[in-house]
Design a protein around this motif. Structure first.
Motif, mmCIF file in Angstrom:
data_model
loop_
_atom_site.group_PDB
_atom_site.id
_atom_site.type_symbol
_atom_site.label_atom_id
_atom_site.label_comp_id
_atom_site.label_asym_id
_atom_site.label_seq_id
_atom_site.Cartn_x
_atom_site.Cartn_y
_atom_site.Cartn_z
ATOM 1 N N MET A 1 0.854 -1.203 0.000
ATOM 2 C CA MET A 1 0.000 0.000 0.000
ATOM 3 C C MET A 1 0.880 1.238 0.000
ATOM 4 O O MET A 1 1.820 1.354 0.771
ATOM 5 C CB MET A 1 -0.886 0.004 1.253
ATOM 6 N N ALA A 2 0.593 2.143 -0.858
ATOM 7 C CA ALA A 2 1.312 3.414 -0.896
ATOM 8 C C ALA A 2 0.466 4.487 -0.266
ATOM 9 O O ALA A 2 -0.750 4.461 -0.313
ATOM 10 C CB ALA A 2 1.648 3.786 -2.339
ATOM 11 N N SER A 3 1.157 5.451 0.319
ATOM 12 C CA SER A 3 0.443 6.586 0.909
ATOM 13 C C SER A 3 0.472 7.740 -0.050
ATOM 14 O O SER A 3 1.520 8.287 -0.354
ATOM 15 C CB SER A 3 1.103 6.990 2.231
ATOM 16 N N THR A 4 -0.688 8.114 -0.574
ATOM 17 C CA THR A 4 -0.796 9.203 -1.543
ATOM 18 C C THR A 4 -1.793 10.217 -1.043
ATOM 19 O O THR A 4 -2.966 9.928 -0.913
ATOM 20 C CB THR A 4 -1.262 8.669 -2.914
ATOM 21 N N PRO A 5 -1.387 11.427 -0.742
ATOM 22 C CA PRO A 5 -2.288 12.392 -0.134
ATOM 23 C C PRO A 5 -3.339 12.901 -1.103
ATOM 24 O O PRO A 5 -3.129 12.991 -2.292
ATOM 25 C CB PRO A 5 -1.354 13.527 0.287
ATOM 26 N N THR A 6 -4.463 13.250 -0.583
ATOM 27 C CA THR A 6 -5.506 13.894 -1.372
ATOM 28 C C THR A 6 -5.298 15.396 -1.276
ATOM 29 O O THR A 6 -5.293 15.970 -0.207
ATOM 30 C CB THR A 6 -6.889 13.505 -0.816
ATOM 31 N N ARG A 7 -5.183 16.038 -2.409
ATOM 32 C CA ARG A 7 -4.813 17.450 -2.426
ATOM 33 C C ARG A 7 -5.857 18.326 -1.750
ATOM 34 O O ARG A 7 -5.559 19.403 -1.281
ATOM 35 C CB ARG A 7 -4.599 17.906 -3.860
ATOM 36 N N THR A 8 -7.118 17.852 -1.740
ATOM 37 C CA THR A 8 -8.167 18.695 -1.207
ATOM 38 C C THR A 8 -8.238 18.684 0.309
ATOM 39 O O THR A 8 -8.992 19.450 0.893
ATOM 40 C CB THR A 8 -9.525 18.248 -1.767
ATOM 41 N N VAL A 9 -7.502 17.813 0.958
ATOM 42 C CA VAL A 9 -7.555 17.731 2.420
ATOM 43 C C VAL A 9 -6.146 17.796 2.985
ATOM 44 O O VAL A 9 -5.445 16.797 3.038
ATOM 45 C CB VAL A 9 -8.256 16.440 2.891
ATOM 46 N N GLY A 10 -5.711 18.997 3.360
ATOM 47 C CA GLY A 10 -4.448 19.128 4.053
ATOM 48 C C GLY A 10 -4.636 18.764 5.509
ATOM 49 O O GLY A 10 -5.763 18.704 6.017
ATOM 50 N N PRO A 11 -3.555 18.509 6.232
ATOM 51 C CA PRO A 11 -3.679 18.137 7.647
ATOM 52 C C PRO A 11 -4.434 19.161 8.479
ATOM 53 O O PRO A 11 -5.068 18.801 9.468
ATOM 54 C CB PRO A 11 -2.217 18.019 8.097
ATOM 55 N N TRP A 12 -4.376 20.453 8.094
ATOM 56 C CA TRP A 12 -5.080 21.483 8.866
ATOM 57 C C TRP A 12 -6.600 21.365 8.736
ATOM 58 O O TRP A 12 -7.331 21.991 9.488
ATOM 59 C CB TRP A 12 -4.636 22.875 8.417
ATOM 60 N N ASN A 13 -7.070 20.548 7.775
ATOM 61 C CA ASN A 13 -8.504 20.331 7.604
ATOM 62 C C ASN A 13 -8.997 19.047 8.268
ATOM 63 O O ASN A 13 -10.182 18.728 8.181
ATOM 64 C CB ASN A 13 -8.861 20.286 6.112
ATOM 65 N N TRP A 14 -8.101 18.304 8.877
ATOM 66 C CA TRP A 14 -8.520 17.114 9.606
ATOM 67 C C TRP A 14 -9.328 17.541 10.829
ATOM 68 O O TRP A 14 -9.232 18.690 11.289
ATOM 69 C CB TRP A 14 -7.312 16.301 10.038
ATOM 70 N N PRO A 15 -10.124 16.620 11.397
ATOM 71 C CA PRO A 15 -10.902 16.972 12.600
ATOM 72 C C PRO A 15 -9.998 17.526 13.691
ATOM 73 O O PRO A 15 -8.891 17.014 13.927
ATOM 74 C CB PRO A 15 -11.521 15.628 13.015
ATOM 75 N N LEU A 16 -10.452 18.574 14.360
ATOM 76 C CA LEU A 16 -9.639 19.226 15.388
ATOM 77 C C LEU A 16 -9.231 18.247 16.486
ATOM 78 O O LEU A 16 -8.096 18.305 16.984
ATOM 79 C CB LEU A 16 -10.418 20.399 15.985
ATOM 80 N N SER A 17 -10.138 17.360 16.864
ATOM 81 C CA SER A 17 -9.808 16.392 17.921
ATOM 82 C C SER A 17 -8.628 15.517 17.522
ATOM 83 O O SER A 17 -7.758 15.207 18.349
ATOM 84 C CB SER A 17 -11.027 15.522 18.232
ATOM 85 N N TRP A 18 -8.567 15.147 16.253
ATOM 86 C CA TRP A 18 -7.467 14.326 15.764
ATOM 87 C C TRP A 18 -6.162 15.118 15.787
ATOM 88 O O TRP A 18 -5.115 14.620 16.214
ATOM 89 C CB TRP A 18 -7.778 13.846 14.346
ATOM 90 N N ARG A 19 -6.230 16.347 15.365
ATOM 91 C CA ARG A 19 -5.027 17.186 15.360
ATOM 92 C C ARG A 19 -4.525 17.443 16.782
ATOM 93 O O ARG A 19 -3.316 17.520 17.022
ATOM 94 C CB ARG A 19 -5.303 18.505 14.644
ATOM 95 N N ILE A 20 -5.433 17.566 17.725
ATOM 96 C CA ILE A 20 -5.019 17.748 19.124
ATOM 97 C C ILE A 20 -4.332 16.501 19.648
ATOM 98 O O ILE A 20 -3.323 16.573 20.361
ATOM 99 C CB ILE A 20 -6.241 18.123 19.988
ATOM 100 N N VAL A 21 -4.854 15.329 19.291
ATOM 101 C CA VAL A 21 -4.207 14.077 19.713
ATOM 102 C C VAL A 21 -2.807 13.974 19.112
ATOM 103 O O VAL A 21 -1.853 13.558 19.791
ATOM 104 C CB VAL A 21 -5.066 12.863 19.310
ATOM 105 N N ILE A 22 -2.669 14.353 17.848
ATOM 106 C CA ILE A 22 -1.340 14.356 17.215
ATOM 107 C C ILE A 22 -0.397 15.282 17.976
ATOM 108 O O ILE A 22 0.748 14.926 18.283
ATOM 109 C CB ILE A 22 -1.458 14.807 15.744
#
Length: 482
Positions: free
Chosen positions: A1-22
């Motif tokens: 499996m390769a990791s290929t990002p979706t251009r329309t969703v940068g990390p800053w658009n991930w759910p805030l709760s997920w970003r806080i856990v990170i």
């Protein structure tokens, strides 16, 4: 499996709760690296007794760990180029766990010293990557608040380590338990990172951060529904859940880095951060951050040695608890270095009709610039005149206050100016701060014995004030937009 990002969703658009856990995963790992380096200070007496080493040799157990924490930063970005951020962090954390287990079972001074080298090398990787990942996950209006959490954890490790080490050693009558308990904490952190620390690398063309909408057609596998859009209905909810799950799998469990550009030359990657030192914002921020961390490490070693030796002969738990002073200073500085700085930035952008100026956060540095060097004077005066230990604790709190109240703002400013090179900023800051911390801690007791505490800490205060003065021309003469 390769990791290929979706251009329309940068990390800053991930759910805030997920970003806080990170953010919390990164910050806790960073804190444990500094717990490993600084936590050994209250244990010097027990180590000298068991291994029959000198005071200088015991002090080097802290100094060399600090040096390794800094030097490994130079290798962090070249490693990430080939492994990605996620696997680099997970592998380094596994080695860091092993080094703590090694330290807990060391049977000689040289064996313990070896574990300090390995622990510093593995635990220091995160220091270079932390600012990089934070800048990827949080937009401009949240950047200072996220960064102050990261810096707060980083700096608190130097206080939390001794606070825990002293009572552990006194209550369990063994210095080894510090590393045993640390191993348990790191093991839990490793599990949470395996589950909730995804790969954050993305296309740099996504900058600047602004409207999250895109003209790119949305396909059936697109995960753009994670953006903040107004939607309703069970089908949209199901799609969002599915997309979040797909994103988590894609970014967490991949065998090939399908998203990276062509690999660059290792020597070029190694040298890439250093030209940034020609930027006044990075140079000044790096020096001030390094001085504050260095003086905090020096104070820890001096206080541990002074209070452990006759005639005071404090127990390890007493030496550890005096570190509540700097911890309190760090906590008091959090809202100033985070909420206040972001508020200034937001207000300035509103007045400028949306135009963002990274310098808008800099006025908040003034408070820390006045208080933290004054803390050095309080410590030196208290030690010189054999005053009550509370004076040293207050001065130490004032010094540590500058880390979250001012150094964090300078780090945020540097990252904001060179957002696409946040990893390079992180490398420079951590190499310089740990290099300074190693140098001053290595010679701390010789310096103390030669000139006395008043002259030593007075010099430290003067150097800090000179560094802070360099911020004035940066604020008035640097370009409005970078």
């Amino acid at each position: 499996m390769a990791s290929t990002p979706t251009r329309t969703v940068g990390p800053w658009n991930w759910p805030l709760s997920w970003r806080i856990v990170i953010l919390l995963n990164l910050s806790f790992y960073n804190m444990m690296g500094n717990v490993f380096a600084a936590g050994i200070s209250p244990l010097f007496g027990l180590l000298i007794q068991e291994f029959h080493c000198s005071v200088d040799e015991a002090s080097r157990l802290a100094s060399y760990a600090l040096l390794m924490l800094g030097l490994i930063n130079l290798c962090a970005l070249p490693i990430v180029e080939y492994l990605g951020k996620r696997y680099t962090i997970l592998i380094s954390m596994t080695i860091f766990l092993m080094s703590n287990i090694w330290a807990a079972n060391a049977q000689s001074y040289n064996s313990l010293l070896g574990s300090r080298f390995l622990g510093g090398l593995s635990g220091g990787i995160i220091e270079a990557l932390g600012p990089f990942i934070v800048s990827e996950c949080f937009p401009q209006h949240q950047l200072a608040r996220a960064m102050v959490v990261y810096v707060g954890f980083l700096a608190s490790g130097s206080a939390v380590g001794p606070i825990l080490a002293g009572p552990i050693a006194s209550g369990l009558h063994s210095w080894r338990w510090l590393f045993g308990i640390s191993s348990i904490a790191i093991g839990i952190n490793l599990i949470t990172c395996v589950l909730m620390l995804p790969e954050t690398t993305h296309f740099m063309e996504d900058y600047p951060i602004g409207d999250s909408t895109t003209d790119t057609p949305v396909g059936k596998n697109d995960i753009s529904c994670l953006e903040d859009v107004n939607s309703s209905g069970d089908s949209m909810h199901a799609r969002e859940v599915y997309s979040l799950k797909s994103l988590w799998i894609e970014r967490s469990f991949f065998l090939r880095l399908g998203y990276v550009k062509e690999k660059e030359n290792l020597i070029k990657l190694f040298l890439a951060p250093f030209p940034l030192l020609l930027a006044p914002a990075v140079l000044a921020g790096t020096i001030i951050f390094g001085l504050l961390i260095g003086w905090t490490a020096l104070t820890s070693i001096v206080v541990s040695n002074v209070f452990s030796a006759p005639p005071l002969s404090w127990q390890p738990w007493q030496v550890g608890l005096i570190n509540f002073g700097p911890l309190l200073g760090l906590l008091v500085g959090l809202p100033l270095g985070g909420v206040l700085a972001d508020s200034l930035s937001t207000t300035a952008a509103r007045k400028a009709k949306g135009e963002h100026d990274p310098r808008s956060r800099l006025p908040a540095v003034i408070i820390g610039a006045l208080i933290s060097p004054a803390g050095c004077l309080v410590i030196g005066f208290s030690l010189q005149n054999h005053l009550h230990w509370i004076g040293i604790a207050i001065g130490w709190a004032m010094l540590a206050f500058g880390l979250t109240a001012s150094a964090n703002i300078l780090l945020t400013y540097s990252v904001d100016c060179f957002r696409e090179r946040a990893g390079h900023v992180g490398v420079l800051v951590n190499v310089v701060k740990n290099g300074l911390a190693f140098g001053v801690s290595f010679a701390s007791m010789d310096w103390f014995n030669k000139v006395g505490p008043a002259a030593q800490f007075g010099t430290m205060a003067g150097m800090l004030w000179v560094g802070y003065l360099a911020i004035i021309p940066i604020y008035f003469y640097s370009p409005v937009n970078r």
